[in-house]
Write an enzyme that holds these catalytic residues in place. Structure first.
Site, PDB file in Angstrom:
ATOM      1  N   THR A 175     -13.328  -3.905   1.932  1.00 37.28           N
ATOM      2  CA  THR A 175     -13.037  -2.496   2.184  1.00 37.28           C
ATOM      3  C   THR A 175     -14.257  -1.964   2.426  1.00 37.28           C
ATOM      4  O   THR A 175     -15.282  -2.245   2.061  1.00 37.28           O
ATOM      5  CB  THR A 175     -12.137  -1.861   1.110  1.00 37.28           C
ATOM      6  OG1 THR A 175     -10.916  -2.432   0.994  1.00 37.28           O
ATOM      7  CG2 THR A 175     -12.028  -0.330   1.328  1.00 37.28           C
ATOM      8  N   ARG A 203       2.132  -4.095   5.072  1.00 37.35           N
ATOM      9  CA  ARG A 203       1.878  -4.145   3.958  1.00 37.35           C
ATOM     10  C   ARG A 203       0.713  -2.950   3.877  1.00 37.35           C
ATOM     11  O   ARG A 203      -0.194  -3.082   4.750  1.00 37.35           O
ATOM     12  CB  ARG A 203       1.139  -5.337   3.342  1.00 37.35           C
ATOM     13  CG  ARG A 203       0.583  -5.047   1.899  1.00 37.35           C
ATOM     14  CD  ARG A 203      -0.935  -4.865   1.918  1.00 37.35           C
ATOM     15  NE  ARG A 203      -1.453  -4.699   0.594  1.00 37.35           N
ATOM     16  CZ  ARG A 203      -2.707  -4.221   0.425  1.00 37.35           C
ATOM     17  NH1 ARG A 203      -3.487  -4.059   1.433  1.00 37.35           N
ATOM     18  NH2 ARG A 203      -3.197  -4.268  -0.861  1.00 37.35           N
ATOM     19  N   ASP A 206      -4.082   0.560  -0.888  1.00 38.09           N
ATOM     20  CA  ASP A 206      -4.713   1.937  -1.657  1.00 38.09           C
ATOM     21  C   ASP A 206      -5.489   2.689  -1.153  1.00 38.09           C
ATOM     22  O   ASP A 206      -5.502   3.803  -1.125  1.00 38.09           O
ATOM     23  CB  ASP A 206      -5.254   1.502  -2.989  1.00 38.09           C
ATOM     24  CG  ASP A 206      -6.330   0.727  -2.634  1.00 38.09           C
ATOM     25  OD1 ASP A 206      -6.276  -0.468  -2.043  1.00 38.09           O
ATOM     26  OD2 ASP A 206      -7.601   1.120  -3.210  1.00 38.09           O
ATOM     27  N   THR A 226     -12.389  -0.337  -3.977  1.00 40.07           N
ATOM     28  CA  THR A 226     -12.184  -1.588  -3.419  1.00 40.07           C
ATOM     29  C   THR A 226     -11.722  -2.475  -4.332  1.00 40.07           C
ATOM     30  O   THR A 226     -11.936  -2.754  -5.304  1.00 40.07           O
ATOM     31  CB  THR A 226     -13.361  -2.166  -2.504  1.00 40.07           C
ATOM     32  OG1 THR A 226     -13.267  -3.583  -2.240  1.00 40.07           O
ATOM     33  CG2 THR A 226     -14.522  -2.084  -3.546  1.00 40.07           C
ATOM     34  N   GLY A 227     -10.803  -3.667  -3.942  1.00 39.47           N
ATOM     35  CA  GLY A 227     -10.080  -4.607  -4.710  1.00 39.47           C
ATOM     36  C   GLY A 227      -8.659  -4.511  -4.402  1.00 39.47           C
ATOM     37  O   GLY A 227      -8.157  -4.043  -3.514  1.00 39.47           O
ATOM     38  N   GLY A 229      -5.337  -3.643  -3.762  1.00 39.38           N
ATOM     39  CA  GLY A 229      -4.804  -2.397  -3.768  1.00 39.38           C
ATOM     40  C   GLY A 229      -3.753  -1.996  -4.540  1.00 39.38           C
ATOM     41  O   GLY A 229      -3.312  -0.721  -4.963  1.00 39.38           O
TER      42      GLY A 229
END
Ligand code: ASP
Length: 315
Positions: A175, A203, A206, A226-227, A229
């Site tokens: 991201t 989909r 976040d 980031t990660g 979501g």
């Protein structure tokens, strides 16, 4: 008043051996370019909102990061992009999810924020909004790169043979995001992503969810995450950090660490950049690396992919 700027290019950073020295140098040069774009706006008295947009646009246009050109492919082999921006001064925000044709989704998010209402547009409605605003519209293939096609092919194989859990952070996701404080002391945050490779069509992560992957509130903080979501949404990470500061009196560092600990407990990859009311910067992550950077008050550009931080001259 101190100006401040920090960016991330995702916590799905590749292991060092997977790119050539020239590719690493280019990725870092693009991070530095992103910082310079945002800093130029802040230095001449521009707004934090314009600075985070400018910084994110550079990373959306770079093939190295999972946003805009270079975004991850979904299970249908298409790109569906999510982005948002928030103005900490007014709590105004704009967001788009699952859009397919907007060259710079963060710019469309800002245009939507300026419009005022609605806050979040999805799919074709988001694309149509951007087109009506006269923003750059591109074919979905504009976002594709060789690396992302390979990532999708390898995730499909992993799915077939049941080794999804073994996929690297870089194969899966990434991201980009930016947080800033301007001369007037206002904060802003922006985030843009292609989500994760082989995600189901439709989909939404976040990044376009205000309070989860993106949040800014003057007097508290601005956050871009980031990660995985789904967990950022469950914990409302951006808003959680702001609340820990606002209601529990935690420092930015302690609040960010608390939020990271909750995410890490789920054994998911995660990272964020955040800026405090006074311009303090934190950039924690729990993966092997996170593309990130910031400018120190003396105007020096700092860029990092793994543990070492490199100074890349004046902004
Ligand atoms: N947070 C993004 C999402 O879940 C992906 C990432 O940052 O790796 O869509």
């Amino acid at each position: 008043m101190t100006i401040a700027l920090a960016i991330h290019g995702g916590c799905g950073t590749l292991p060092k051996s997977e790119m050539t020295d020239a590719e690493w140098a280019e990725a870092k040069a693009h991070l530095a370019k992103s910082l310079r774009a945002g800093w130029a706006i802040l230095a001449k008295g521009g707004s934090a909102v314009d600075a985070v947009e400018a910084a994110v646009v550079v990373m959306e246009d770079s093939a190295h990061f999972n946003a805009g050109h270079g975004a991850a492919l979904n299970a249908d082999g298409e790109h569906e992009l999510d982005a948002s921006i928030m103005d900490g001064a007014t709590l105004a925000a704009g967001a788009l999810c699952a859009v397919k044709r907007i060259r710079n989704p963060v710019t469309a998010a800002k245009a939507l924020m300026r419009r005022g209402d609605p806050l979040l547009l999805t799919g074709p409605a988001g694309d149509a909004f951007a087109q009506a605003e006269g923003l750059d519209i591109v074919a979905n293939e504009h976002f594709s790169t060789e690396r992302r096609r390979k990532n999708l092919a390898s995730m499909k194989i992993r799915e077939l043979v049941g080794t999804m859990a073994g996929a690297s952070e870089a194969e899966k996701h990434g991201t980009v995001g930016a947080v800033a404080r301007d001369q007037a002391g206002h904060l802003a945050a922006a985030t843009s992503t292609g989500g994760y490779t082989n995600k189901p069509p439709g989909r939404v992560g976040d990044s376009p969810i205000i309070g989860a992957g993106t949040y800014a509130r003057d007097g508290r903080c601005a956050v871009s995450g980031t990660g995985k979501g789904e967990y950022f949404i469950r914990y409302c990470v951006g808003h959680e950090i702001a609340s820990l500061i606002g209601y529990a009196g935690l420092s930015l560092q302690d609040a960010a660490e608390r939020a990271m600990a909750e995410l890490t407990a789920h054994k998911i990859g995660a990272g964020l950049v955040a800026i405090g009311a006074d311009g303090e910067i934190v950039a924690p992550y729990n993966t092997g690396g996170m593309y990130r950077g910031w400018v120190t008050p003396d105007g020096l550009v700092h860029v990092a992919t793994h543990a070492d931080v490199e100074v890349m001259g004046q902004a």
